[in-house]
Design a protein around this motif. Structure first.
Motif, PDB file in Angstrom:
ATOM      1  N   LEU A 180      13.269 -41.662  14.109  1.00  0.00           N
ATOM      2  CA  LEU A 180      13.031 -41.880  12.830  1.00  0.00           C
ATOM      3  C   LEU A 180      14.691 -42.487  12.653  1.00  0.00           C
ATOM      4  N   LYS A 181      14.294 -43.584  12.087  1.00  0.00           N
ATOM      5  CA  LYS A 181      15.173 -44.535  11.498  1.00  0.00           C
ATOM      6  C   LYS A 181      16.428 -44.642  10.459  1.00  0.00           C
ATOM      7  N   ASP A 182      16.301 -43.536   9.952  1.00  0.00           N
ATOM      8  CA  ASP A 182      17.146 -43.150   8.537  1.00  0.00           C
ATOM      9  C   ASP A 182      17.301 -41.748   8.734  1.00  0.00           C
ATOM     10  N   ILE A 183      18.289 -40.939   7.953  1.00  0.00           N
ATOM     11  CA  ILE A 183      18.374 -39.414   7.962  1.00  0.00           C
ATOM     12  C   ILE A 183      16.937 -39.089   6.786  1.00  0.00           C
ATOM     13  N   LEU A 184      16.807 -38.438   6.865  1.00  0.00           N
ATOM     14  CA  LEU A 184      15.504 -37.477   6.295  1.00  0.00           C
ATOM     15  C   LEU A 184      15.990 -36.827   5.739  1.00  0.00           C
ATOM     16  N   THR A 185      15.982 -35.842   4.609  1.00  0.00           N
ATOM     17  CA  THR A 185      16.333 -35.569   3.540  1.00  0.00           C
ATOM     18  C   THR A 185      15.593 -33.988   2.698  1.00  0.00           C
ATOM     19  N   THR A 186      14.294 -35.268   2.824  1.00  0.00           N
ATOM     20  CA  THR A 186      13.122 -34.524   1.812  1.00  0.00           C
ATOM     21  C   THR A 186      12.124 -34.017   2.550  1.00  0.00           C
ATOM     22  N   PRO A 187      11.884 -32.574   3.131  1.00  0.00           N
ATOM     23  CA  PRO A 187      10.778 -32.300   3.736  1.00  0.00           C
ATOM     24  C   PRO A 187       9.549 -32.513   2.676  1.00  0.00           C
ATOM     25  N   GLU A 188       8.295 -32.699   3.537  1.00  0.00           N
ATOM     26  CA  GLU A 188       7.081 -32.992   3.142  1.00  0.00           C
ATOM     27  C   GLU A 188       6.549 -31.433   2.199  1.00  0.00           C
ATOM     28  N   THR A 189       6.951 -30.336   2.955  1.00  0.00           N
ATOM     29  CA  THR A 189       6.264 -29.194   1.748  1.00  0.00           C
ATOM     30  C   THR A 189       7.527 -28.187   2.138  1.00  0.00           C
ATOM     31  N   VAL A 190       7.624 -27.511   1.563  1.00  0.00           N
ATOM     32  CA  VAL A 190       8.538 -26.286   1.805  1.00  0.00           C
ATOM     33  C   VAL A 190       8.048 -24.690   1.081  1.00  0.00           C
ATOM     34  N   LEU A 191       8.141 -23.627   2.629  1.00  0.00           N
ATOM     35  CA  LEU A 191       6.921 -22.729   2.313  1.00  0.00           C
ATOM     36  C   LEU A 191       7.877 -21.297   2.249  1.00  0.00           C
ATOM     37  N   THR A 192       7.974 -20.898   0.713  1.00  0.00           N
ATOM     38  CA  THR A 192       8.855 -19.766   0.856  1.00  0.00           C
ATOM     39  C   THR A 192       8.237 -18.458   0.025  1.00  0.00           C
ATOM     40  N   GLY A 193       8.520 -16.611   0.798  1.00  0.00           N
ATOM     41  CA  GLY A 193       8.009 -15.551   0.844  1.00  0.00           C
ATOM     42  C   GLY A 193       8.454 -14.775   1.546  1.00  0.00           C
ATOM     43  N   HIS A 194       9.147 -15.241   2.382  1.00  0.00           N
ATOM     44  CA  HIS A 194       9.372 -14.391   3.379  1.00  0.00           C
ATOM     45  C   HIS A 194      11.294 -14.076   2.780  1.00  0.00           C
TER      46      HIS A 194
END
Length: 929
Positions: A580-594
Motif C-alpha cells: 500500500l502506498k495510499d489509503i484505499l477507500t473503495t473495495p474491489e467487491t462488496v458481498l451482502t446477504g447476511h
C-alpha cells in the motif's frame, strides 16, 4: 511442658545440609491439591516433577554415592495430587491423580527397571483424587478422598471396604489414627469428623474446627485420643489446634502464626511429639516451625525455627528407622525446592557419642500386624515395636504380597542410566503441564527413535521405548524467535480486541494484514519482505467503514484480502504489488446477504473464488467471488457458531457451536447437517480443524470448570462423542489451533498467552503425542502459521509462524535438532501440497466436481535424502597395543620432560643479543679539551 519439668528437646538445633549434600539437578513441580508433593521411605524418595503425571524417584543409598542419579516414572495421564509409601514395604508406592485413579507401583531395587504399568489400579472416581494414605498397622488397606467421597480400599480385591459419608463439601484431609482404628477428616465445610470405619459409615463425632474454609489439615499424635489440626480463623490468621476426641467440643490448646495466604501443613512425628509446620505455597525465605506437642499438659510449645534459603515446594519426614541416631538426630525434614531436595536435620546436642534411649524410644517396625481381611473382621493388633539402637539391628524386612517383586533383568545392566538427572531431563521427557483423559496412557513420556534421523537406536533405548510408550519424532522440537533484523517494529494503534472467533490478524507469504484501533475499520497491510522499523507517520490503510470482525487472505491470490465487517458485509480488497502506498477507500467487491454481523471467514482449500462465512444470523453462506453472489446457505445452528473449517478435500464443512454440538455438512448435497455430535461443555468459545488427512476433527474449547481442553473426534462417528480428551490448563482465551498436515503437528495458543503447545495428533491411541512447547518472554496478541515454503529446510525447520506483539511482529521458527543436517530429512519433509494453485474453479466445484492438489518436493537441489545416505557405524578409537607394551622408566620420563622444557625455552648456549653489540674504544671516552 510446665515450670517443674523441662523438655528434653529444648536445645534442639535445626541444621540445613550443605550444598554438597543436596540432591541437586532435579526439576520439581507442584499442583493445586491438598496432598503431598514429596514422600520418603527408608530406601527411596519420591517427588512431583515439573511434568504432569511424572514422579522423580531417587534411592537414599544412591544419593550418598551419586547425588545425581534420579529416575523419572510416568505414573498418570494427569497431575499427581498425592503420594504415599507403604509403612512396611519401602518399595511400594501409591499415587493419586487428577485422572481420578489411584495406582500402586512396585518400585525397582538396584539393577532393576522402572515399571511400565502399575501393579494395581483403583477407581476411576467421579472426581479427581485429592488425598491418600496407607493403613498404619495392616497391609493392603488404603484410604483415599475424591471430592466429598472418602473410601477405605481393600487393595487385594480392588474394591472399597466402605465409603465414609456425611461430608458437606470437598474433603481436604483424611488420616488414620496411630493404632489404625479411626479415620479423621477435615472438610471444606469447616467440620472436623472422626470415623470408625468398621462400625458405621457415618461420623461418630464432629465439631467445627476452624472458622475459615481454606485449606485445613490433620495429623494424629501417638494416641488415639489426640490429634492436631491446622487452618485459618476468621481474620485469615493461620492457626494450629490440639484436640481431644473425648472432649471434642473445643480445642485443648491453640496458637496463631500471623496472616498469610500460605496454608500450614503439619508433619508430626508421633514418637517424639515434634511437629513441623511448613507453608503450603512457594514463598521465598520461608521458615520451618518446630513445636513440641504435649497432650498431657496440654500445650503446643515452640522448640526452634529454621530459615530456608530457597523456594519451598513441599516437605516430608524421613522415617525414624533411617535417622542417624548416634548423632542424636531426632528428625530429618526433606525440603523440596525447584532444583534440589535439601535435608534439614534436627539434632539434640549431647556430649557423649552413644545411643540415648530417652531420645529414641522403640518405634513401629516394618512387619504389619494383620491383613485387610483380619482388620476388617475387628482385629486391633498393633505393629511390633523395634529398637533404634544400632546394636539391635538389622530389623526384620517385609515385602507386600499386593504387588510381587520384579525379577532382575538379564539383558539390561543399568536400565535407568538414560534417565539420570546429570543429563537434561528434557532429553527424556516432553514439557509438561498437560493432562490426558482418554483411553491412552501418558504416551508423551518416551524416547524419539527415528531410524532416519542419523542417530542409531540402541537395545537399551528400544527397551525404554517399550516401557514409556510411543513418542513423537518431533518431541525435541525447538521454537526460536528469529533475529531482530527480520522483525517489523514500531507498530502503533493495533486493535487488540478483535472477536474471539478471529485470529486477530492474517498473513501469507507476502503480506500481513493487521486491524487498527482507529475508527472506520482500518486495516494496515505490511510487507514481509521489508522488515525493520516502521515510520512514525500514519500508515496507509484499507478503509472498511465499519469495525473489522475477521479477515483472510485468498490462498490462490496473494494480493486479495477478504474483510468481514460489523455491518454484515464482506469486502474484497486488491492490494497493489509492492504494498500500500495510499489509503484505499473503495473495495474491489462488496458481498451482502447476511442480516447480522459476520464473525468468521474461510476460503475453500482447492477451488478458486469460493468463500464461506458465518454470522450471528446463525447461517453459513458460501459465496462465488467471481460472480459476487451467494450460492449456498447452510442452516441448523441454535446458537452462535464458534468455529468453521473446510475438510482437506473441500467436500465437507465442520462447525462447532455454542449450543454444545459439532456438525458436519456436505454443502452441495443438503443445507442441514449430515452428522452431529456432542461438543465442548463450556460456552466461552471453541475452534475446530480437520486433522489426520480429514479422518478426524480436532476441537479446542473449555469444559464445565473452564479448563482449556482438546477433543478429538472421528469424522464419520460424531454421535459417539470424542475419541480422546486432552486437558491443558486454565486460561481465559480460546486456544487457536494451527495444523500442519505434512507433519501431523498442531500448534495451540491463545491471545494473551506466552506459551505455544505442540502435539502430534494420531487417529488411534494414544491420540496425542506431546512435544516441547515454545514459551515467549511476553504475551502475544496473535499467532499464525505461514506456508510451508517459507521454512528453511536445510536447518530442519518444519514450521514458521508469525507472532504479533503489542508493538512488533516477530517470525518464530520451529526446528528439529538432527545430527546429519547435510542430508535432506525426508522423514520430516514429505511432499507438500501446492496450496497456492487452485485445483478447480468455483463453477466446477459447485457443479459437483472434486479435485486433488498437486504435490511438491521440498528437497533443495544437490541434497541427498537421509533415507538414502549410508548408515555410519560408530567405531571405537582405541590406542594401539604398542603404547601399552612400551613401559618407560622414571629416568626416561624425566629426560623427556627436560628436553621438552628446553625445546620450549630455546638453547641456553645461544649468545645473548647484547653480546653482538659494538662498543666504543677507550680513547673515544676522552674529552677533546
Amino acid at each position: 511442658m510446665n515450670r517443674f519439668k523441662v523438655s528434653k528437646f529444648r536445645h534442639t538445633e535445626a541444621r540445613p545440609a550443605r550444598r554438597e549434600a543436596w540432591i541437586s539437578d532435579i526439576r520439581a513441580g507442584t499442583t493445586a491439591s491438598y496432598g503431598h508433593h514429596i514422600k520418603s521411605s527408608c530406601s527411596l524418595i519420591a517427588f512431583n516433577s515439573d511434568r504432569p503425571g511424572v514422579l522423580g524417584i531417587i534411592s537414599l543409598e544412591d544419593h550418598r554415592k551419586d547425588k545425581k542419579h534420579v529416575a523419572y516414572l510416568g505414573c498418570h495421564s494427569d497431575l499427581v495430587t498425592d503420594l504415599d509409601f507403604s509403612p512396611f514395604d519401602d518399595f511400594l508406592l501409591a499415587s493419586g491423580s487428577a485422572d481420578r485413579t489411584v495406582k500402586l507401583w512396585r518400585l525397582p531395587g538396584p539393577g532393576q527397571v522402572l515399571p511400565s504399568e502399575p501393579g494395581v489400579v483403583l477407581g476411576p472416581e467421579e472426581l479427581p483424587v485429592e488425598v491418600l494414605q496407607f493403613h498404619p498397622t495392616s497391609d493392603g488397606i488404603l484410604v483415599s478422598t475424591a471430592g466429598r467421597a472418602v473410601k477405605v480400599w481393600d487393595i487385594a480385591k480392588h474394591q472399597p471396604l466402605t465409603e465414609l459419608q456425611a461430608h458437606g463439601d470437598v474433603v481436604q484431609s483424611a488420616v488414620w489414627s496411630r493404632d489404625g482404628a479411626l479415620v479423621g477428616t477435615a472438610c471444606k465445610d469447616k467440620q472436623l469428623r472422626i470415623f470408625d470405619p468398621r462400625v458405621r459409615a457415618e461420623a461418630s463425632q464432629s465439631t467445627k474446627a476452624h472458622e475459615n474454609s481454606k485449606d485445613s489439615q490433620l495429623a494424629w499424635t501417638s494416641t488415639q485420643e489426640h490429634l492436631v489440626s491446622t487452618g485459618f480463623n476468621q481474620m485469615r490468621e493461620r492457626e494450629v489446634k490440639l484436640w481431644d476426641t473425648r472432649l471434642f467440643s473445643s480445642a485443648l490448646a491453640s496458637l496463631t502464626l500471623g496472616t498469610s495466604s500460605g496454608s500450614l501443613i503439619p508433619l508430626l512425628d508421633p514418637d517424639s511429639g515434634l511437629l513441623i509446620l511448613k507453608l503450603g505455597l512457594p514463598y521465598l525465605y520461608l521458615q520451618l516451625y518446630c513445636y513440641e506437642v504435649t497432650p498431657q499438659q496440654p500445650s503446643l510449645s515452640p522448640v526452634t525455627q529454621c530459615v530456608l534459603e530457597s523456594v519451598l515446594r513441599g516437605a516430608a519426614l524421613l522415617p525414624r528407622r533411617a535417622l542417624a541416631v548416634m548423632g542424636c538426630e531426632v528428625l530429618r525434614v526433606l525440603q523440596l525446592s525447584d532444583i534440589a531436595i535439601i535435608p534439614v536435620s534436627y539434632h539434640v546436642p549431647r556430649k557423649s557419642v552413644e545411643f540415648h534411649e530417652d531420645l529414641f524410644p522403640d518405634t513401629s517396625g516394618c512387619v504389619p500386624a494383620s491383613d485387610a481381611h483380619v482388620w476388617w473382621a475387628g482385629s486391633n493388633q498393633q505393629v511390633q515395636k523395634v529398637s533404634l539402637n544400632p546394636a539391635h539391628r538389622p530389623h526384620p524386612s517385609f515385602i507386600s504380597c499386593m504387588i510381587p517383586p520384579m525379577e532382575p533383568p538379564t539383558d539390561m545392566a543399568q536400565p535407568v542410566e538414560t534417565l539420570r538427572a546429570d543429563t537434561d531431563p528434557s532429553e527424556d521427557f516432553s514439557s509438561p503441564t498437560s493432562s490426558l483423559t482418554s483411553p491412552s496412557t501418558p504416551s508423551s513420556l518416551g524416547l524419539s527413535l527415528s531410524s532416519t534421523s542419523g542417530i542409531g537406536t540402541s537395545p537399551s533405548q528400544r527397551s525404554l521405548q517399550s516401557l514409556l510408550g510411543p513418542s513423537s519424532k518431533f518431541r525435541h522440537a525447538q521454537g526460536t524467535i528469529l533475529h531482530r533484523d527480520s522483525h517489523i517494529t514500531n507498530l502503533k494503534g493495533l486493535n487488540l480486541t478483535t472477536p474471539g472467533e478471529s485470529d486477530g490478524f492474517c498473513a501469507n507469504r507476502l503480506h500481513v494484514a493487521v486491524p487498527l484501533l482507529s475508527s472506520g475499520g482500518q486495516v494496515a497491510v505490511l510487507e514481509l519482505q521489508k522488515p525493520g522499523r516502521l515510520p512514525d507517520t500514519t500508515l496507509p490503510t484499507l478503509q472498511n467503514g465499519s469495525a473489522v470482525m475477521d479477515l483472510a487472505w485468498d490462498p490462490f491470490d496473494p494480493y486479495r484480502l477478504a474483510v468481514a465487517g460489523e455491518d454484515a458485509r464482506i469486502r474484497l480488497w486488491r492490494v497493489p504489488p509492492g504494498g500500500l502506498k495510499d489509503i484505499l477507500t473503495t473495495p474491489e467487491t462488496v458481498l451482502t446477504g447476511h442480516t447480522e454481523k459476520i464473525y468468521s471467514l474461510r476460503f475453500h482449500p482447492l477451488a478458486a473464488d469460493l468463500l464461506a462465512s458465518t454470522s450471528y444470523d446463525l447461517t453459513i453462506r458460501i459465496w462465488d467471488l467471481q460472480a459476487g453472489a451467494e450460492r449456498l446457505r447452510l442452516q441448523g445452528h441454535q446458537d452462535q457458531i464458534f468455529g468453521l473449517a473446510w475438510s482437506p478435500d473441500g467436500q465437507q464443512l465442520a462447525t462447532v457451536c455454542k449450543d454444545g454440538h459439532v456438525r458436519v455438512y456436505e454443502p452441495r448435497s443438503s443445507p442441514v447437517p449430515l452428522r452431529k455430535g456432542p461438543g465442548p461443555e463450556g460456552g466461552r468459545g471453541a475452534r475446530i480443524v480437520w486433522v489426520c488427512d480429514g479422518r478426524c476433527l480436532l476441537v479446542s474449547g473449555f469444559d464445565s470448570r473452564s479448563e482449556r481442553q482438546l477433543q478429538l473426534y472421528t469424522a464419520d462417528a460424531l454421535t459417539g462423542g470424542p475419541s480422546a480428551v486432552l486437558g491443558l490448563d486454565v486460561a481465559p482465551s480460546t486456544l487457536l489451533p494451527s495444523y500442519d498436515p505434512d507433519t501431523g503437528l498442531v500448534l495451540l495458543t491463545g491471545k494473551g498467552d506466552t506459551r505455544v503447545f505442540l502435539y502430534e495428533v494420531l487417529p488411534e491411541a494414544p491420540f496425542f503425542l506431546e512435544c516441547n512447547s515454545f514459551t515467549s518472554p511476553d504475551p502475544h496478541k496473535g499467532f499464525v502459521l505461514l506456508p510451508k515454503t517459507e521454512c528453511d529446510v536445510q536447518e530442519v525447520e518444519f514450521a514458521r509462524c508469525l507472532r504479533l506483539r503489542q508493538t512488533s511482529l516477530e517470525p518464530v521458527a520451529f526446528r528439529l535438532p538432527r545430527v546429519r543436517k547435510e542430508f535432506f530429512q525426508d522423514d520430516v519433509f514429505p511432499d507438500t501440497a501446492v496450496s497456492w494453485e487452485p485445483a478447480l474453479s468455483a463453477k466446477a466445484w459447485l457443479g459437483g466436481t472434486n479435485g486433488q492438489p498437486q504435490l511438491l518436493s521440498l528437497k533443495p537441489p544437490g541434497m541427498t535424502p537421509v533415507s538414502q545416505a549410508s548408515r555410519e557405524v560408530p567405531t571405537r578409537r582405541a590406542p594401539s597395543s604398542a603404547q601399552y607394551l612400551e613401559e618407560k622408566s622414571d629416568q626416561q620420563k624425566k629426560e623427556e620432560l627436560l628436553n621438552a622444557m628446553v625445546a620450549k625455552l630455546g638453547n641456553w648456549e645461544d649468545p645473548l643479543p647484547q653480546d653482538s653489540f659494538e662498543g666504543v674504544d677507550e680513547d673515544e671516552w676522552v674529552s677533546d679539551e
